[in-house]
Design an enzyme around this catalytic site. Structure first.
Site, short mmCIF file in Angstrom:
data_model
loop_
_atom_site.label_atom_id
_atom_site.label_comp_id
_atom_site.label_asym_id
_atom_site.label_seq_id
_atom_site.Cartn_x
_atom_site.Cartn_y
_atom_site.Cartn_z
CB VAL A 1 -3.51 -5.04 -4.86
CG1 VAL A 1 -2.14 -5.24 -4.70
CG2 VAL A 1 -4.19 -3.49 -5.42
NE ARG B 1 7.38 -10.26 -11.87
CZ ARG B 1 6.41 -10.94 -11.55
NH1 ARG B 1 5.76 -11.86 -10.63
NH2 ARG B 1 7.05 -9.90 -10.10
NE ARG C 1 0.70 -14.20 -6.57
CZ ARG C 1 1.61 -15.14 -7.18
NH1 ARG C 1 1.76 -16.13 -7.96
NH2 ARG C 1 2.57 -13.64 -7.01
N GLY D 1 1.06 -1.21 0.40
CA GLY D 1 0.02 -0.16 -0.37
C GLY D 1 1.05 1.46 -0.35
CG ASP E 1 2.02 -12.58 -13.57
OD1 ASP E 1 3.02 -13.18 -12.87
OD2 ASP E 1 0.75 -12.52 -13.06
CG HIS F 1 -1.83 -12.44 -10.25
ND1 HIS F 1 -0.11 -12.01 -10.81
CD2 HIS F 1 -1.40 -12.21 -8.30
CE1 HIS F 1 1.03 -11.39 -9.84
NE2 HIS F 1 0.13 -11.69 -8.36
#
Length: 306
Positions: A122, A155, A92, A20, A152, A179
């Site tokens: 997020v 990247r 995740r 944040g 991603d 993700h």
């Protein structure tokens, strides 16, 4: 009526931790909005972050202050970073239950949320939390997005840039779907200058699966080394906020409800003042499509529990 720009925009960031505060700093440096509101359940940390950010505001046109949950609910852009931190070695998806309770509490505290607000998730797992937020917030689905596979995809493009000696903005390639571990790098329709990516001589013999694995697991490496990712996602959110405030309609892979797959997944969307305008599904080969369908099924299964 369609808006062309959000004049005097206000942005709220829920969660004043490393992510944040990084987002706040990136947005402050780019003067993305007129005012930033920061909120965190830890009032002392929140006050400290705001005081520190205010010291940096002299190079910006953005004001920074602490915001109450109700004030944050009336912002034009609401970014939710609050959530349980991903532990080293934790997937995740394992974060789901811990972050569901946090998200519900945050959204309840902000009600009633401004009807025209854009809500940006997020925290992870971002597809699942985007689905939850669409149900809990009361906002139209087009106004509830997650940061998805934007980072991603960057990247992926950087990995190709280093091999082809071109800028990453010249690499038109996307990571879609999830993700996380089930993300799909779309090699089959990726291009550079209109030329198919895989037709470049420099990429002959390239282990696509290995590159895809490295892209998907870079975040885990960062978490193992320093405990959290922050700078990359901060740059991503600042760019998304700019797309919204300036109605740029840039095509960016984000988490949103995808009718084609009946799930919240990350696909390229045009993003502007009103949120998601259109979804652009890239051409995929059979293998890539099958992987996306499997990811959609897994997401639907998780989301069906709430």
């Amino acid at each position: 009526m369609s808006q062309s720009r959000r004049g005097g925009s206000q942005m709220a960031i829920i969660g004043a931790g490393s992510v944040g505060s990084g987002i706040a700093f990136a947005c402050l440096m780019r003067s993305v909005v007129s005012e930033l509101l920061i909120n965190d359940f830890n009032a002392e940390v929140c006050d400290g972050q705001v005081l520190d950010l205010q010291d940096a505001a002299f190079v910006s046109n953005t004001k920074v202050r602490v915001g109450t949950p109700k004030e944050c609910g009336q912002a034009d852009i609401i970014v939710i970073t609050a959530g349980a931190r991903q532990r080293p070695g934790e997937s995740r998806d394992e974060l789901v239950q811990r972050n569901q309770d946090i998200l519900k509490s945050v959204l309840d505290g902000m009600q009633p949320i401004k009807p025209t607000a854009i809500l940006m998730l997020v925290a992870n797992p971002v597809n699942v939390l985007t689905c939850m937020a669409q149900k809990f917030s009361g906002l139209p689905p087009r106004q509830v997005i997650g940061t998805g596979t934007y980072l991603d995809s960057i990247r992926f493009r950087v990995a190709m840039k280093e091999r082809l000696r071109v800028s990453e903005s010249s690499v038109h390639a996307y990571v879609v779907g999830d993700h996380g571990d089930k993300q799909v790098a779309v090699w089959s329709s990726a291009t550079v200058g209109g030329k198919p990516l895989l037709s470049f001589e420099e990429l002959h013999g390239l282990d696509q699966d290995e590159v895809s694995h490295q892209v998907a697991h870079k975040a885990y490496k960062i978490i193992d080394l320093k405990g959290a990712t922050s700078f990359g996602i901060a740059a991503v959110v600042s760019e998304l906020a700019l797309c919204i405030t300036l109605n740029k309609l840039s095509v960016i892979p984000l988490s949103t409800y995808c009718e084609r797959f009946d799930a919240c997944l990350s696909f390229p969307v045009s993003l502007g003042t009103n949120g998601v305008e259109n979804i652009a599904y890239p051409e995929m080969n059979e293998k890539e499509l099958a992987l996306v369908q499997a990811s959609a099924e897994a997401t639907r299964k998780v989301c069906s529990a709430f």
